[in-house]
Design a protein around this motif. Structure first.
Motif, PDB file in Angstrom:
ATOM      1  N   VAL A  70       0.860  -1.181   0.000  1.00  0.00           N
ATOM      2  CA  VAL A  70       0.000   0.000   0.000  1.00  0.00           C
ATOM      3  C   VAL A  70       0.899   1.235   0.000  1.00  0.00           C
ATOM      4  O   VAL A  70       1.793   1.359   0.841  1.00  0.00           O
ATOM      5  CB  VAL A  70      -0.932   0.021   1.221  1.00  0.00           C
ATOM      6  CG1 VAL A  70      -1.820   1.264   1.197  1.00  0.00           C
ATOM      7  CG2 VAL A  70      -1.796  -1.241   1.255  1.00  0.00           C
ATOM      8  N   VAL A  71       0.643   2.142  -0.947  1.00  0.00           N
ATOM      9  CA  VAL A  71       1.474   3.326  -1.119  1.00  0.00           C
ATOM     10  C   VAL A  71       0.653   4.569  -0.783  1.00  0.00           C
ATOM     11  O   VAL A  71      -0.388   4.800  -1.404  1.00  0.00           O
ATOM     12  CB  VAL A  71       1.987   3.433  -2.570  1.00  0.00           C
ATOM     13  CG1 VAL A  71       2.953   4.614  -2.714  1.00  0.00           C
ATOM     14  CG2 VAL A  71       2.652   2.133  -3.014  1.00  0.00           C
ATOM     15  N   PRO A  72       1.082   5.376   0.182  1.00  0.00           N
ATOM     16  CA  PRO A  72       0.398   6.659   0.405  1.00  0.00           C
ATOM     17  C   PRO A  72       0.408   7.470  -0.878  1.00  0.00           C
ATOM     18  O   PRO A  72       1.401   7.472  -1.612  1.00  0.00           O
ATOM     19  CB  PRO A  72       1.243   7.319   1.501  1.00  0.00           C
ATOM     20  CG  PRO A  72       1.951   6.191   2.181  1.00  0.00           C
ATOM     21  CD  PRO A  72       2.213   5.172   1.113  1.00  0.00           C
ATOM     22  N   PHE A  73      -0.683   8.163  -1.151  1.00  0.00           N
ATOM     23  CA  PHE A  73      -0.791   8.842  -2.439  1.00  0.00           C
ATOM     24  C   PHE A  73       0.354   9.838  -2.653  1.00  0.00           C
ATOM     25  O   PHE A  73       0.847   9.995  -3.774  1.00  0.00           O
ATOM     26  CB  PHE A  73      -2.140   9.562  -2.561  1.00  0.00           C
ATOM     27  CG  PHE A  73      -2.533   9.787  -3.989  1.00  0.00           C
ATOM     28  CD1 PHE A  73      -3.146   8.785  -4.711  1.00  0.00           C
ATOM     29  CD2 PHE A  73      -2.251  10.984  -4.628  1.00  0.00           C
ATOM     30  CE1 PHE A  73      -3.484   8.967  -6.046  1.00  0.00           C
ATOM     31  CE2 PHE A  73      -2.589  11.180  -5.959  1.00  0.00           C
ATOM     32  CZ  PHE A  73      -3.200  10.171  -6.672  1.00  0.00           C
ATOM     33  N   ALA A  74       0.795  10.497  -1.603  1.00  0.00           N
ATOM     34  CA  ALA A  74       1.876  11.475  -1.728  1.00  0.00           C
ATOM     35  C   ALA A  74       3.176  10.841  -2.200  1.00  0.00           C
ATOM     36  O   ALA A  74       4.052  11.535  -2.723  1.00  0.00           O
ATOM     37  CB  ALA A  74       2.097  12.174  -0.396  1.00  0.00           C
ATOM     38  N   GLU A  75       3.314   9.523  -2.023  1.00  0.00           N
ATOM     39  CA  GLU A  75       4.539   8.829  -2.397  1.00  0.00           C
ATOM     40  C   GLU A  75       4.400   8.055  -3.704  1.00  0.00           C
ATOM     41  O   GLU A  75       5.375   7.422  -4.148  1.00  0.00           O
ATOM     42  CB  GLU A  75       4.950   7.877  -1.277  1.00  0.00           C
ATOM     43  CG  GLU A  75       5.228   8.569   0.051  1.00  0.00           C
ATOM     44  CD  GLU A  75       5.480   7.590   1.184  1.00  0.00           C
ATOM     45  OE1 GLU A  75       5.650   6.386   0.893  1.00  0.00           O
ATOM     46  OE2 GLU A  75       5.488   8.018   2.350  1.00  0.00           O
ATOM     47  N   PHE A  76       3.231   8.081  -4.319  1.00  0.00           N
ATOM     48  CA  PHE A  76       3.024   7.265  -5.520  1.00  0.00           C
ATOM     49  C   PHE A  76       3.682   7.892  -6.749  1.00  0.00           C
ATOM     50  O   PHE A  76       4.416   7.232  -7.481  1.00  0.00           O
ATOM     51  CB  PHE A  76       1.528   7.063  -5.761  1.00  0.00           C
ATOM     52  CG  PHE A  76       1.246   6.192  -6.962  1.00  0.00           C
ATOM     53  CD1 PHE A  76       1.355   4.813  -6.845  1.00  0.00           C
ATOM     54  CD2 PHE A  76       0.874   6.734  -8.179  1.00  0.00           C
ATOM     55  CE1 PHE A  76       1.113   3.995  -7.947  1.00  0.00           C
ATOM     56  CE2 PHE A  76       0.622   5.934  -9.279  1.00  0.00           C
ATOM     57  CZ  PHE A  76       0.739   4.556  -9.164  1.00  0.00           C
ATOM     58  N   HIS A  77       3.405   9.176  -6.997  1.00  0.00           N
ATOM     59  CA  HIS A  77       4.044   9.867  -8.112  1.00  0.00           C
ATOM     60  C   HIS A  77       5.372  10.457  -7.645  1.00  0.00           C
ATOM     61  O   HIS A  77       5.562  10.698  -6.456  1.00  0.00           O
ATOM     62  CB  HIS A  77       3.139  10.973  -8.650  1.00  0.00           C
ATOM     63  CG  HIS A  77       1.846  10.458  -9.205  1.00  0.00           C
ATOM     64  ND1 HIS A  77       0.660  10.511  -8.487  1.00  0.00           N
ATOM     65  CD2 HIS A  77       1.550   9.868 -10.378  1.00  0.00           C
ATOM     66  CE1 HIS A  77      -0.302   9.989  -9.217  1.00  0.00           C
ATOM     67  NE2 HIS A  77       0.202   9.579 -10.360  1.00  0.00           N
ATOM     68  N   ARG A  78       6.272  10.716  -8.564  1.00  0.00           N
ATOM     69  CA  ARG A  78       7.591  11.205  -8.191  1.00  0.00           C
ATOM     70  C   ARG A  78       7.944  12.467  -8.984  1.00  0.00           C
ATOM     71  O   ARG A  78       7.377  12.727 -10.049  1.00  0.00           O
ATOM     72  CB  ARG A  78       8.657  10.117  -8.400  1.00  0.00           C
ATOM     73  CG  ARG A  78       8.800   9.663  -9.846  1.00  0.00           C
ATOM     74  CD  ARG A  78       9.821   8.536  -9.989  1.00  0.00           C
ATOM     75  NE  ARG A  78      11.145   8.930  -9.534  1.00  0.00           N
ATOM     76  CZ  ARG A  78      11.991   9.637 -10.275  1.00  0.00           C
ATOM     77  NH1 ARG A  78      11.653  10.069 -11.482  1.00  0.00           N
ATOM     78  NH2 ARG A  78      13.178   9.957  -9.800  1.00  0.00           N
TER      79      ARG A  78
END
Length: 338
Positions: free
Chosen positions: A186-194
């Protein structure tokens, strides 16, 4: 468009195995972005693994009081779901601000997260683009860059993320459920895009073979004081020059909590939690809004053609916060700007 092979997966495990085993393979669902990129020879997958038959089309309540949205839920189904419109109207509004009805019918929740930049040079294979061809250069920096980023840029890339839906998901602090060869995570949304850094070809933190299976929303909090404000060159079927997802928890005229995310300004939805902290416990005034906007845009840099975006973004944040405080969210159906 180059030749490619095609496989239709019947299970999530089969889809992951097929892509993980082939560096030239890609998942395909609605295809509203990937097929265009293939037609322009921007992306050249050697194999497409069709995931449209997988059981990922449900919107289900979670034990924590939120919702789990399957990756194959069409954007239109999500926007018009009664639970979304009642408890997460910010998300519904952001989805309806994007694309056209026909595209929203085909586009999927997972695909929306994975769509790629609309930078002119990314689509033009005759020009340098580090995102398309690492090491070739960034033509946008000295070229036509009206639509490009003003925040979080690097020497390698000034592209923006094009999604409206993702801006709202960032503000709502969603999480992304991923499955891959090494199991689920599970990836927090803030960490999904870079951000682009020195590897702008990587839009997100997924490894090859990993697949988005769901997006989870936390328990609802911002049902009344919210807005999604989208500013663009034309009022229909255009990507944002600047967009703002604003959500507030109010106690009378005092801001108890705040969420602000911007679109059209960076390589990912842009959220600065320090700017939100400036609003907590403060009166809902233009001065408070301006201070938050200044914090969000600290370090913003234009590249000539997009210099105007800095002031446009500041005004958009102030305007969006005023709409949210008033409980008068931007109306997407008539495309006018409140």
């Amino acid at each position: 468009m180059m030749n490619f092979s095609y496989t239709r997966a019947e299970t999530v495990a089969d889809a992951i195995a097929a892509v993980a085993a082939d560096p030239g393979a890609r998942f395909i669902a609605g295809g509203t972005n990937l097929v265009d990129l293939m037609k322009y020879d921007v992306m050249k997958p050697e194999r497409l693994v069709d995931i449209t038959r997988l059981p990922l089309r449900e919107i289900e309540a979670t034990d924590a009081g939120g919702l789990r949205i399957g990756a194959l839920v069409p954007n239109s189904d999500l926007a018009y779901d009664a639970r979304i419109q009642r408890d997460y109207p910010l998300l519904a509004s952001a989805i309806l601000a994007g694309a056209s009805a026909q595209l929203r019918n085909a586009a999927t929740t997972g695909g929306n997260l994975l769509q790629r930049t609309r930078c002119y040079y990314f689509y033009d294979v005759a020009t340098p683009c580090n995102k398309r061809e690492p090491g070739s250069g960034c033509a946008a920096k000295t070229g036509v860059n009206r639509v490009n980023a003003i925040l979080g840029t690097s020497e390698a890339c000034i592209a923006t993320h094009p999604s409206d839906m993702c801006v709202a998901l960032a503000a709502l602090e969603a999480s992304v459920h991923v499955e891959g060869p090494n199991g689920p995570r599970v990836v927090p949304f803030a960490e999904f895009h870079r951000l682009p850094g020195d590897a702008p070809q990587n839009d997100n933190t997924l490894a090859h073979g990993e697949m988005v299976v769901a997006v989870e929303l936390p328990a609802p909090r911002f049902g009344r004081n919210h807005t999604y404000l989208k500013l663009r060159d034309r009022l229909s079927y255009a990507f944002a020059l600047v967009s703002v997802a604003a959500a507030l928890d109010m106690d009378g005229d005092v801001i108890v909590d705040a969420r602000i995310a911007l679109g059209g300004v960076a390589h990912k939805p842009w959220r600065v939690t320090d700017s939100e902290a400036l609003l907590k416990g403060k009166p809902a005034t233009p001065d408070s809004f301006g201070a938050a906007a200044d914090a969000i845009l600290s370090g913003a840099t234009g590249y000539g053609g997009n210099d105007f975006k800095i002031e446009l973004a500041r005004r958009a944040v102030v305007r969006a916060l005023a709409q949210a405080v008033a409980g008068e969210p931007q109306v997407q159906s008539d495309k006018s700007v409140n």
